[in-house]
Design an enzyme around this catalytic site. Structure first.
Site, PDB file in Angstrom:
ATOM      1  N   GLY A  52       8.996 -14.512  -3.713  1.00 52.70           N
ATOM      2  CA  GLY A  52       7.779 -13.920  -3.158  1.00 52.70           C
ATOM      3  C   GLY A  52       6.600 -14.146  -4.088  1.00 52.70           C
ATOM      4  N   GLY A  54       3.372 -12.639  -3.344  1.00 53.28           N
ATOM      5  CA  GLY A  54       2.289 -11.731  -2.991  1.00 53.28           C
ATOM      6  C   GLY A  54       1.745 -11.063  -4.240  1.00 53.28           C
ATOM      7  CB  ALA A  56       4.790  -7.163  -6.143  1.00 50.37           C
ATOM      8  N   GLY A  57       4.821 -10.210  -6.590  1.00 49.77           N
ATOM      9  CA  GLY A  57       5.511 -11.389  -7.101  1.00 49.77           C
ATOM     10  C   GLY A  57       4.583 -12.303  -7.872  1.00 49.77           C
ATOM     11  CG  HIS A 278      -3.255   1.260   9.819  1.00 44.69           C
ATOM     12  ND1 HIS A 278      -4.452   1.470  10.437  1.00 44.69           N
ATOM     13  CD2 HIS A 278      -3.525   1.109   8.504  1.00 44.69           C
ATOM     14  CE1 HIS A 278      -5.416   1.437   9.519  1.00 44.69           C
ATOM     15  NE2 HIS A 278      -4.872   1.219   8.338  1.00 44.69           N
ATOM     16  CB  SER A 296     -10.427  -2.061   7.163  1.00 49.84           C
ATOM     17  OG  SER A 296     -10.555  -1.098   6.132  1.00 49.84           O
ATOM     18  NE  ARG A 342      -3.669   3.651   5.914  1.00 48.16           N
ATOM     19  CZ  ARG A 342      -3.486   2.564   5.186  1.00 48.16           C
ATOM     20  NH1 ARG A 342      -2.277   2.131   4.943  1.00 48.16           N
ATOM     21  NH2 ARG A 342      -4.507   1.910   4.708  1.00 48.16           N
ATOM     22  CD  GLU A 437       5.265  -3.498   3.066  1.00 50.05           C
ATOM     23  OE1 GLU A 437       4.423  -4.384   2.879  1.00 50.05           O
ATOM     24  OE2 GLU A 437       5.557  -3.042   4.180  1.00 50.05           O
ATOM     25  NE  ARG A 447       0.866   1.330   1.936  1.00 50.64           N
ATOM     26  CZ  ARG A 447      -0.359   1.007   2.308  1.00 50.64           C
ATOM     27  NH1 ARG A 447      -1.396   1.370   1.584  1.00 50.64           N
ATOM     28  NH2 ARG A 447      -0.567   0.325   3.427  1.00 50.64           N
TER      29      ARG A 447
END
Lengths: 647, 250, 210
Positions: A52, A54, A56-57, A278, A296, A342, A437, A447
């Site tokens: 990954g 993204g 994080a990765g 969402h 958004s 949310r 995630e 979240r």
């Protein structure tokens, strides 16, 4: 509990053995200090696989490589820059308190624990809040073009669920800008020869040797070749599993396969039922729909949500006079109004639509109206703030939101559940780390907005480099036996061959759509005992049909997008079942998990801390066996659980 | 709506490839272009034919993965729109639509409409970054950035790396892509130390990869789904001259 | 490209100013032509300067063609497989006709030198009497020559229209605010050049200059 006999087994409780004790403010510092170090000469001998690219990765790869480790990194897209973090719009939270409005690390920590409906770990969340400030510094140093004020300092805005302005943003493309920052840092290391990058490669299995995660089996999506890469540790940063619902705001390629195959190899999967719906997405327009587009939620800062007061009112929005409109969020939640978290906003929208007051095709939509904002701020100011979102809305719907209120409806957006990890982000398989995630760690049952980017980057830039280092200090771990590789590879090949050989009469997408309908209907915004049991009848039947009737054209040599999808959908079937089991066993409402049977008198979610104040970590026991539940008890020393109230 | 599609089919990099005609009925004007192709592919699969391979991911116009030259225009006829956000209401019942891949030597076709855009990563790799080791950053407010610079940098940084600029350019040049990154980083104070090395390294890599030269035809900016402006190339040229002729490169 | 083109633009402006002297009569025009040969004297031998200038211009033209050819070859290599559906021109025709426009201009320059410098293809072709040669060359019955000049000069206008903005962009002068202004200025300049150059043959053909 009669249910457990039929749906799951209960195993030994588990605990997070890595979080240090002591005052919460000192825990991360303590852990970093206690973490063993690897000397520079040895770092060069250690290899880390990262799946990954993204937030994080990408950030983990860049940082680990910069520290001197060898990194082998994979993504299924054609470039690391495509990872779905790129689509995050709104912003990233940090406790900088640049506005002087009373924010602090402790308040961000408090808000996040509370926002997560008291189903997350205090230690993890506090660390996240601490690191939030370093993230902003890091990103600015990389040249991320955050929004600024005329004085040249960073701008902030408030975001769903908080009363302070702590969200940093880059117009409506914050995720894009942060991801490009991480991507550029990653490519800098590729150029330096520290990262071996493999795009268009999909991880299909985890290689375990001597009880440790030591490699991955991947399929080269261009050549079709099955290959194995080995290393000293494996990091999964493979995102969430919202696409189990078929329609979601996730990218089409987002999938659970890497996580799921690790789960099948022994990694526990925690809280799979925690799904974030969402509230501000563009409603479904027809059966052809392939994905849902998020608007958004920063739009809720200035837009007002309403529906007609009476059911079945089919007048055009402009013809409905002010006193016949119901601004229901402002009415029900006067102190937070349109900015409630949310899960609350989503459920409220569902409720008014269930009452027949929804608008647009099928009555599945509510208005998000900017008329007041345009009058108050002027059109140019609205344009400057939301211009690109308005354009996007118009492109998709053909309606001009400056003149006609937007129509929005909730959609699956984020999954709080994921592979279980300890404080070090290490899964139950030693040497397997999970970030972003893909893990379950920081958001509890819900979240908060602008927290996903924060968590992804915290994990990648700041947590993993310390904790993976601590693990690698114990290396070397010996050769990976050829049998371990052969076994993993042959499993992967067998599944591909099986999918290709069925040659049935239904497409992969048709199964995926049907699975998505079942999940949305019975494991979506509102869940009931009866509905979940029904889903648990339907899913295995559909899965059985899938393995009998699916048609995957072509062969395993070369690019075969239908084959890729088929493998992912096969995993979604198994995950879907576990999600329903988890949702059924958790007979309380919390955050993104709303059980109709567990609500207060006025219809709000009702938690049951005594019985369910734990993390549900599930063990795979085999395809025909029942999953095994391991409970990790949650303790709250600093934020006392209370009924969330946004009224 | 009923449509006739003529789609480029190429079974692998070494195959010659050809346009193949397909009829699709029951197209809803509310479908996106890619959803229309999904419908076609579902039918092809059930008919025992190979579905059309095309790249896509986020389907909300930001990941840059979707491509397609539609009737000669990258991302189709609507300005500032990616293929995934192009909707069928922009076409008329009975239309014939030609669909081709990006065509450029640095973007070889992998299959059908899927091309390999690794060349763009290579350009970024050559210098499209600011060297900022993790954890060594000063406070974010230590260095204010004038708002106009930050805004212009952001506009350049909006590039999604889709490659439409190359597909549209009669020279097959990737200068708009390269320039967008040069401008983004070159306008930030943090990007100054590497500014002149960056531009030279990126332009050299761009040329070595086989992209054509820029002759300022302006086709790129028209095709760009994010509307990256040509003045990025002006800034790239200025910096490049300063770096080479002016001796600013170290 | 930009530098060689820029020098050629300077020449084009000076050349046009010289051409316009035809409206002040035979003596002034022929005198100007004679002066051109005398520039630099006595330091230089007569016509030396002219030859140095001609050498410089030739070098510029060769460089200009060379770089253009290099760009064209790179462009061809960069797109080995062409689009089946021919892309619609969206960035402006001036930009898309640079290469063909350039070829037309080269052919024109060859003719123009044979016509009014060397005099081979001029019906009069008397050395040192350019006024008479120009008048003879653009007589009404030779309307096709005037037409050919007109087409070539319009091609030059297109070439300049894009060339100028492009050169400024290549030299890094463009920015978002100035881009529009520069583009408009280039258009005005190109039109002025076209009008200035066309005024002479048309004046002769229509009998204004005899």
């Amino acid at each position: 509990m009669g249910m457990s006999e039929t749906l799951y087994e209960t195993g030994e409780p588990i605990a997070d053995a890595k979080a240090p004790g002591g005052p919460i403010e000192d825990r991360w510092t303590t852990r970093k200090f206690e973490a063993r170090l690897v000397n520079p000469a040895n770092k060069r001998k250690r290899t880390v696989i990262i799946v990954g690219t993204g937030l994080a990765g990408g950030s983990a790869g860049a940082t680990l490589a910069e520290l001197g480790y060898n990194v082998i990194q994979f993504c299924f897209q054609d470039s690391p820059r495509r990872a779905h973090s790129i689509a995050a719009q709104g912003g990233i939270n940090a406790a900088k308190n640049y506005r002087g409005d009373g924010d602090s690390v402790h308040r961000l920590f408090y808000d996040t624990v509370k926002g997560g409906d008291f189903r997350s770990r205090e230690s993890n969340v506090h660390r996240l809040a601490e690191i939030s400030n370093e993230i902003i510094d890091q990103c600015v140093a990389q040249g991320v073009p955050f929004a600024r004020e005329y004085g040249g300092l960073l701008d902030n805005r408030s975001f769903g669920g908080t009363q302070v302005s702590r969200t940093f943003y880059a117009r409506g493309q914050t995720g894009q800008q942060l991801l490009l920052g991480a991507y550029q840092a990653l490519l800098r290391q590729v150029d330096a020869g520290r990262i071996e990058l493999h795009a268009r490669h999909e991880m299909l299995d985890l290689v375990i040797a001597d009880g440790r995660a030591r490699g991955v089996v991947v399929r080269d999506l261009v050549s079709g070749e099955i290959k194995t890469y080995t290393a000293d540790a494996v990091v999964l940063a493979t995102g969430g599993y919202g696409n189990v619902f078929f329609l979601s705001t996730n990218a089409k390629g987002s999938n659970v396969t890497a996580s799921w195959r690790a789960h099948r190899k022994g990694a526990l999967f925690a809280n799979p039922c925690y799904t974030q719906i969402h509230p501000t997405c563009i409603p479904v327009s027809g059966d052809h729909q392939s994905k849902l587009t998020l608007m958004s939620e920063s739009l809720r800062n200035d837009g007002r949500v309403w529906v007609p007061e009476t059911a079945g009112d089919s007048r055009a929005p402009g013809d409905i006079p002010e006193d016949e409109r119901d601004y229901y969020l402002e009415r029900i939640y006067p102190s937070f109004g349109n900015l409630v978290p949310r899960d609350i906003a989503s459920r409220a929208a569902k409720n008014v639509c269930d009452e027949g007051r929804g608008v647009g095709p099928g009555g599945l939509g509510v208005y998000l109206d900017f008329a007041d904002a345009i009058e108050r701020m002027g059109r140019p100011a609205v344009e400057a703030k939301y211009g690109n979102l308005f354009e996007m809305y118009e492109r998709i719907t053909g309606e001009n939101p400056y003149e006609v209120p937007m129509r929005i409806y909730p959609a699956v957006h984020y999954t709080m559940g994921g592979l279980w990890v300890d404080y070090d982000l290490q899964a139950t398989i030693p040497g397997l780390f999970v970030a972003g995630e893909a893990n379950f760690s920081d958001h509890g049952a819900n979240r908060l907005g602008a927290s996903a980017l924060m968590q992804g980057l915290a994990d990648g830039y700041f947590v993993l480099p310390n904790t993976v280092g601590d693990y690698l200090a114990g290396a070397p771990f010996g050769e990976v036996p050829a049998e371990a590789v052969a076994e993993a590879e042959s499993g992967v090949r067998a599944q591909i061959d099986r999918l290709l050989s069925i040659d049935g009469d239904r497409t992969v997408d048709s199964f995926h759509r049907e699975l998505g309908h079942i999940m949305w209907e019975y494991c979506g915004m509102e869940r009931t005992d009866e509905g979940l049991r029904k889903a648990l009848d339907l899913i295995p039947a559909l899965r059985e049909e899938f393995w009998r009737r699916v048609k995957v054209p072509g062969d395993g040599e070369g690019l075969n997008q239908a084959l890729e999808k088929a493998g992912r959908v096969a995993d979604f079937f198994e995950l879907a079942e576990l999600m329903c089991v988890d949702a059924l066993h958790r007979r309380e409402s919390c955050g993104g998990h709303f059980r109709a049977e567990s609500r207060t008198e006025d219809g709000e979610a009702l938690r049951d801390d005594d019985e369910f104040g734990y993390v549900a970590a599930w063990e795979w026991a085999g395809p025909e066996a029942l999953p095994v539940l391991h409970k990790e008890a949650l303790e709250f020393e600093y934020v006392k659980p209370s009924q969330r109230s946004y009224k | 709506m009923k449509l006739t599609l003529r789609i480029w089919r190429q079974n692998g990099p070494s195959d010659k490839g050809a346009m193949v005609e397909y009829k699709v009925d029951d197209v809803s004007p509310d479908m996106s272009f890619l959803e229309m192709l999904d419908v076609l592919n579902e039918r092809l699969i059930l008919d025992g034919e190979e579905p059309v391979a095309f790249d896509h991911d986020c389907r909300e116009g930001i990941c840059g993965m979707c491509s397609l030259v539609i009737n000669g225009a990258p991302h189709g006829p609507e300005r500032a729109t990616t293929t995934c956000q192009l909707h069928m209401r922009k076409f008329k019942d009975g239309d014939t639509i030609d669909i081709e891949p990006w065509r450029a030597r640095p973007f070889p076709v992998i299959k059908d409409l899927v091309v390999d855009r690794t060349a763009f990563d290579k350009i970024i790799q050559a210098g499209g970054y600011i060297s900022a080791p993790t954890g060594a950053a000063p406070d974010a407010h230590a260095m204010p950035v004038p708002k106009p610079d930050a805004d212009r940098a952001f506009e350049a940084a909006e590039c999604i790396g889709c490659g439409a600029c190359v597909a549209a350019c009669p020279n097959g040049s990737g200068m708009l892509f390269t320039a967008a990154k040069v401008m983004h980083l070159g306008l930030m104070p943090q990007g100054q130390p590497e500014r002149y090395d960056r531009v030279v390294d990126m332009v050299e890599t761009h040329d070595d990869l086989g992209f054509g030269g820029c002759t300022n035809t302006g086709e790129c900016t028209v095709a760009c789904p994010k509307g990256i402006s040509l003045d990025t190339i002006g800034m790239l040229n200025r910096d490049y001259l300063r770096a080479t002729a002016g001796g600013a490169k170290k | 490209m930009a530098v060689s083109g820029g020098l050629l633009v300077l020449f084009i402006v000076v050349h046009m100013v010289g051409n316009l002297k035809i409206f002040f009569g035979r003596e002034e025009f022929d005198g100007y032509a004679a002066w051109l040969r005398a520039i630099g004297t006595p330091a230089l031998h007569e016509t030396w300067f002219l030859w140095i200038q001609r050498a410089g211009l030739t070098l510029c033209v060769l460089l200009h063609i060379g770089t253009a050819a290099d760009l064209a070859v790179r462009a061809k290599r960069a797109r080995p497989v062409r689009y089946r559906h021919r892309p619609k021109v969206q960035g402006g025709y001036a930009a898309r006709t640079m290469r063909w426009g350039g070829v037309i201009l080269v052919l024109f320059i060859v003719w123009h030198i044979l016509d009014l410098t060397v005099g081979t293809v001029n019906p009069r072709g008397v050395h040192g009497e350019p006024y008479g040669n120009v008048v003879a060359g653009f007589q009404p019955e030779r309307w096709y020559i005037t037409l050919f000049y007109a087409l070539a000069v319009i091609a030059l206008g297109f070439h300049l229209r894009h060339g100028l903005t492009s050169a400024l962009q290549s030299l890094g002068r463009g920015n978002a605010v100035r881009e529009r202004g520069l583009s408009a200025a280039a258009a005005v300049f190109a039109v002025a050049i076209v009008v200035g150059y066309l005024s002479v043959p048309f004046a002769v053909t229509t009998g204004l200059v005899t």
